[in-house]
Structures are given as C-alpha cells and as structure tokens.
Design a protein around this motif. Structure first.
Motif, PDB file in Angstrom:
ATOM      1  N   ASP A  79      90.919 -94.917  22.817  1.00  0.00           N
ATOM      2  CA  ASP A  79      90.822 -96.382  22.856  1.00  0.00           C
ATOM      3  C   ASP A  79      91.288 -96.926  24.208  1.00  0.00           C
ATOM      4  O   ASP A  79      90.725 -97.904  24.727  1.00  0.00           O
ATOM      5  CB  ASP A  79      91.658 -96.991  21.730  1.00  0.00           C
ATOM      6  CG  ASP A  79      91.073 -96.685  20.359  1.00  0.00           C
ATOM      7  OD1 ASP A  79      89.893 -96.281  20.299  1.00  0.00           O
ATOM      8  OD2 ASP A  79      91.797 -96.852  19.354  1.00  0.00           O
ATOM      9  N   ASP A  80      92.309 -96.304  24.776  1.00  0.00           N
ATOM     10  CA  ASP A  80      92.806 -96.766  26.077  1.00  0.00           C
ATOM     11  C   ASP A  80      91.748 -96.560  27.161  1.00  0.00           C
ATOM     12  O   ASP A  80      91.560 -97.430  28.025  1.00  0.00           O
ATOM     13  CB  ASP A  80      94.086 -96.015  26.449  1.00  0.00           C
ATOM     14  CG  ASP A  80      95.250 -96.355  25.530  1.00  0.00           C
ATOM     15  OD1 ASP A  80      95.188 -97.431  24.891  1.00  0.00           O
ATOM     16  OD2 ASP A  80      96.199 -95.561  25.437  1.00  0.00           O
ATOM     17  N   VAL A  81      91.061 -95.414  27.123  1.00  0.00           N
ATOM     18  CA  VAL A  81      90.011 -95.149  28.111  1.00  0.00           C
ATOM     19  C   VAL A  81      88.871 -96.146  27.943  1.00  0.00           C
ATOM     20  O   VAL A  81      88.334 -96.687  28.932  1.00  0.00           O
ATOM     21  CB  VAL A  81      89.509 -93.702  27.970  1.00  0.00           C
ATOM     22  CG1 VAL A  81      88.295 -93.470  28.851  1.00  0.00           C
ATOM     23  CG2 VAL A  81      90.617 -92.719  28.336  1.00  0.00           C
ATOM     24  N   ARG A  82      88.487 -96.405  26.711  1.00  0.00           N
ATOM     25  CA  ARG A  82      87.402 -97.352  26.464  1.00  0.00           C
ATOM     26  C   ARG A  82      87.753 -98.757  26.955  1.00  0.00           C
ATOM     27  O   ARG A  82      86.946 -99.451  27.572  1.00  0.00           O
ATOM     28  CB  ARG A  82      87.071 -97.384  24.972  1.00  0.00           C
ATOM     29  CG  ARG A  82      86.454 -96.088  24.446  1.00  0.00           C
ATOM     30  CD  ARG A  82      86.313 -96.137  22.929  1.00  0.00           C
ATOM     31  NE  ARG A  82      85.758 -94.895  22.414  1.00  0.00           N
ATOM     32  CZ  ARG A  82      84.458 -94.657  22.277  1.00  0.00           C
ATOM     33  NH1 ARG A  82      83.585 -95.575  22.647  1.00  0.00           N
ATOM     34  NH2 ARG A  82      84.029 -93.509  21.803  1.00  0.00           N
ATOM     35  N   GLU A  83      88.980 -99.180  26.648  1.00  0.00           N
ATOM     36  CA  GLU A  83      89.399-100.508  27.079  1.00  0.00           C
ATOM     37  C   GLU A  83      89.473-100.601  28.601  1.00  0.00           C
ATOM     38  O   GLU A  83      89.098-101.619  29.202  1.00  0.00           O
ATOM     39  CB  GLU A  83      90.747-100.845  26.453  1.00  0.00           C
ATOM     40  CG  GLU A  83      90.682-101.044  24.938  1.00  0.00           C
ATOM     41  CD  GLU A  83      92.054-101.302  24.348  1.00  0.00           C
ATOM     42  OE1 GLU A  83      93.025-101.366  25.143  1.00  0.00           O
ATOM     43  OE2 GLU A  83      92.151-101.437  23.115  1.00  0.00           O
ATOM     44  N   SER A  84      89.974 -99.530  29.235  1.00  0.00           N
ATOM     45  CA  SER A  84      90.084 -99.536  30.691  1.00  0.00           C
ATOM     46  C   SER A  84      88.705 -99.605  31.349  1.00  0.00           C
ATOM     47  O   SER A  84      88.486-100.394  32.275  1.00  0.00           O
ATOM     48  CB  SER A  84      90.844 -98.295  31.154  1.00  0.00           C
ATOM     49  OG  SER A  84      90.899 -98.231  32.566  1.00  0.00           O
ATOM     50  N   CYS A  85      87.772 -98.779  30.854  1.00  0.00           N
ATOM     51  CA  CYS A  85      86.418 -98.792  31.429  1.00  0.00           C
ATOM     52  C   CYS A  85      85.720-100.117  31.149  1.00  0.00           C
ATOM     53  O   CYS A  85      85.002-100.654  32.003  1.00  0.00           O
ATOM     54  CB  CYS A  85      85.594 -97.636  30.854  1.00  0.00           C
ATOM     55  SG  CYS A  85      86.176 -95.989  31.338  1.00  0.00           S
ATOM     56  N   ALA A  87      87.177-103.041  30.749  1.00  0.00           N
ATOM     57  CA  ALA A  87      87.769-104.067  31.609  1.00  0.00           C
ATOM     58  C   ALA A  87      87.234-103.958  33.035  1.00  0.00           C
ATOM     59  O   ALA A  87      86.964-104.971  33.691  1.00  0.00           O
ATOM     60  CB  ALA A  87      89.292-103.926  31.600  1.00  0.00           C
ATOM     61  N   GLU A  88      87.083-102.723  33.517  1.00  0.00           N
ATOM     62  CA  GLU A  88      86.543-102.526  34.864  1.00  0.00           C
ATOM     63  C   GLU A  88      85.116-103.066  34.957  1.00  0.00           C
ATOM     64  O   GLU A  88      84.750-103.736  35.929  1.00  0.00           O
ATOM     65  CB  GLU A  88      86.578-101.039  35.210  1.00  0.00           C
ATOM     66  CG  GLU A  88      86.129-100.721  36.624  1.00  0.00           C
ATOM     67  CD  GLU A  88      86.235 -99.245  36.944  1.00  0.00           C
ATOM     68  OE1 GLU A  88      85.681 -98.816  37.983  1.00  0.00           O
ATOM     69  OE2 GLU A  88      86.891 -98.517  36.158  1.00  0.00           O
ATOM     70  N   CYS A 130      82.776 -94.615  34.765  1.00  0.00           N
ATOM     71  CA  CYS A 130      84.184 -94.506  34.354  1.00  0.00           C
ATOM     72  C   CYS A 130      84.322 -93.539  33.182  1.00  0.00           C
ATOM     73  O   CYS A 130      85.220 -92.689  33.159  1.00  0.00           O
ATOM     74  CB  CYS A 130      84.694 -95.900  33.980  1.00  0.00           C
ATOM     75  SG  CYS A 130      86.409 -95.939  33.379  1.00  0.00           S
ATOM     76  N   ARG A 131      83.429 -93.623  32.219  1.00  0.00           N
ATOM     77  CA  ARG A 131      83.507 -92.723  31.068  1.00  0.00           C
ATOM     78  C   ARG A 131      83.172 -91.287  31.459  1.00  0.00           C
ATOM     79  O   ARG A 131      83.773 -90.336  30.936  1.00  0.00           O
ATOM     80  CB  ARG A 131      82.542 -93.204  29.978  1.00  0.00           C
ATOM     81  CG  ARG A 131      82.962 -94.512  29.306  1.00  0.00           C
ATOM     82  CD  ARG A 131      82.007 -94.862  28.182  1.00  0.00           C
ATOM     83  NE  ARG A 131      82.458 -96.015  27.433  1.00  0.00           N
ATOM     84  CZ  ARG A 131      81.846 -96.476  26.355  1.00  0.00           C
ATOM     85  NH1 ARG A 131      80.737 -95.881  25.922  1.00  0.00           N
ATOM     86  NH2 ARG A 131      82.315 -97.527  25.720  1.00  0.00           N
ATOM     87  N   ALA A 134      86.135 -89.724  32.843  1.00  0.00           N
ATOM     88  CA  ALA A 134      87.098 -89.378  31.793  1.00  0.00           C
ATOM     89  C   ALA A 134      86.673 -88.102  31.063  1.00  0.00           C
ATOM     90  O   ALA A 134      87.523 -87.275  30.698  1.00  0.00           O
ATOM     91  CB  ALA A 134      87.229 -90.541  30.811  1.00  0.00           C
TER      92      ALA A 134
END
Length: 310
Positions: A79-85, A87-88, A130-131, A134
């Motif tokens: 979830d943190d990776v998804r939110e970060s990507c 937001a970017e 971004c994904r 990751a």
C-alpha cells in the motif's frame, strides 16, 4: 410385314419393362437410405478424443497461471508503494493540466480535452515506471513466479493423465490507485457558510459566465478535469467583471465593495473563505509584429565585343 408396334401384346410388353425399371429404382433408393440415412438427417458427430477432452483442462491451467503471476506482482506492491507512486503521478498530472490553460479559449473544450488526455498518459507512464522500479527491487517476485510456473506444469501433467487438480489462487485486496492530480472541492454546508457569502459570490459568477459554462458542459464530453479547466478559462476571460462585482479576485482584489466582501462585512459570524469556483486571473494577449526588410542587389555585366579589321 406389319410393324412391331401394331402387333398384339406390344403394349403389355412395354408396361412390363416400365414396371421392372420402377422396381429397380425403388431398390436403389432403399439402398441409399440404408447407407446414408434419411434425407435431411444430421450426420452423427465424431467422438471427442483424449486431446479434445484435455483442452478445457489445459485452458484452466493457463488461466490460473496468469492469475497467480498477477498475484505475485501485487504482493510486491504494498500500500505504501502504491500511494507513493500515485502521489508522484498526481504531482506530474497537476503540473501538466495547469499548463493546459495556456491559450485556452473560453467555452471551447476540444483542445483542453486533448491536453488533459495527454497529461493522463504522462501520469500513467510515471506511475508505471515507479511500480516497475519497485518490482525490480522486490526479493520475493522471482520465487513466487517460479512457484507459479511449477504449479502450471503440474496442472498440465494432471490434464494429460485425466486427473483433476484444484489450484488455490490468492486474491489481492490492495486498493487500486486513482491519481487524478486535480483538487476536488466539496460543496459548502450551511455550517461552513453561515451567512451564504460564498454562495452569493458563486451565484454572481454564474450570472456573468453561465452561458460560457453551458458551452463547456456540452463540449467536454463528461471529462470533469477538462470541464473544470474550461470553466476556469471562462472566468479568466471575465475576471475584471468578476473582480468588480462578485469577489476580490484578479486586478480588483482590494476593491472592498464586491458582493462577497459586503456580505462578509455584515456577517455576524465567521465568513466562509472564498470558494475556488470564484477564482480567476486576468489574461492578457500580446501581439507581436515582425517586419522583414529584403534588400535586392542587381548586378550588371558589361560585354565588350572586339572587332578586327582585315
């Protein structure tokens, strides 16, 4: 000598020959029916062999394999990776769509709609990159995909041996990312706007640019982002009038006598902040004239003819 046709018994002979031919035809027809079946009857289907019976089973193996690989990928995207990507991508989209207002024509949405679509493509590319980064850094992805491939091999072997296997599939419940990049403003409630000052300002703006808003709604094809930009272009084109009558915006930010400011001065409670639906900027158009001077040079060539006397 009399003709054969005139001899007694010739008619009986003809009938005998005709009856014999009819019997032969009937026998031939019966034989054809016995061999091929009655007319119009469907030919029996061929029996489905082992290869035919395995096809649905093999198809299920491939479907399960694709689902398992997708689950391996989702397991690496927390979830943190998804939110970060997300937001970017949202930051990129917000900056991009702000540039769509440059040169926007009030009430015209075709170019705005195309520009917003390009911004969406740009945002999606940023999120995908971004994904992908990751996934490259995920330690469990290779082992998970290898396990999925082994499971597919076992499933296909079971299909060939006419046994049925049941594969367990883990369903990812990670939320999908929707990054629009645009700010969504909720309507003000009576508690947020106790004196209706914001509502009066919006009504004033609607009275000035309402027709332009209607053109935007007809032409933006349900694209909420393009519609918001188109409406902003409508307000920008009438920003001076809005700043003088409705709200302190544009060049008239300090006029002090707009509907919104007058309402706030007479409001016994805290005045609601100026809504985004009243914001605008005065747009100016600059015309540049370029003159080009062309210098023409004419070159004259003199030809001398020499004549020799004899």
């Amino acid at each position: 000598m009399p003709d054969a046709e005139c001899q007694p018994g010739s008619a009986q002979t003809d009938r005998s020959h005709m009856s014999e031919r009819m019997h032969r035809g009937i026998i031939l027809l019966v034989a054809m029916v016995v061999l091929t079946g009655p007319p119009g009857s469907a030919r029996p289907r061929r029996r489905c062999g082992p290869g035919c019976q395995r096809r649905p089973c093999l198809a299920d193996c491939e479907s399960t394999f694709a689902s398992n690989r997708h689950d391996c990928r989702d397991a690496c995207l927390s979830d943190d990776v998804r939110e970060s990507c997300g937001a970017e991508g949202g930051v990129v989209f917000h900056a991009c769509q702000s540039g769509c207002l440059v040169g926007a024509v009030p009430g015209r949405c075709t170019l705005l709609h195309e520009c917003v679509d390009r911004c969406r493509d740009h945002r999606d590319n940023v999120v995908a990159i971004c994904r992908h980064q990751a996934l490259r850094n995920c330690d469990t992805l290779a082992d998970c995909r290898r396990e999925a491939a082994t499971e597919r091999t076992q499933c296909r072997a079971a299909c060939r041996s006419h046994t049925t296997t049941t594969s367990s599939t883990t369903t990812s419940t990670a939320p999908s990312i929707t990054a629009t990049g645009g700010l969504v403003f909720d309507p003000l409630t009576p508690d947020d706007d106790p004196c209706s000052c914001a509502a009066q300002a919006l009504a004033c703006v609607q009275g000035i640019v309402g027709a332009c808003y209607g053109e935007c709604e007809d032409r933006c094809e349900g694209d909420s982002v393009a519609l918001r930009l188109c409406q902003r272009a409508c307000r920008n084109s009438q920003c001076k009038r809005i700043g003088k009558r409705c709200a302190p915006v544009g060049d008239e930010a300090d006029s002090g006598d707009t509907i919104y400011e007058t309402c706030c001065d007479n409001c016994s409670s805290t005045c609601a902040p100026l809504p985004a639906g009243a914001e605008c900027e005065v747009t100016t158009s600059t015309t540049t004239t370029t003159s080009t001077t062309t210098t023409s040079t004419t070159q004259t060539t003199a030809t001398t003819t020499s004549t020799t006397m004899p």
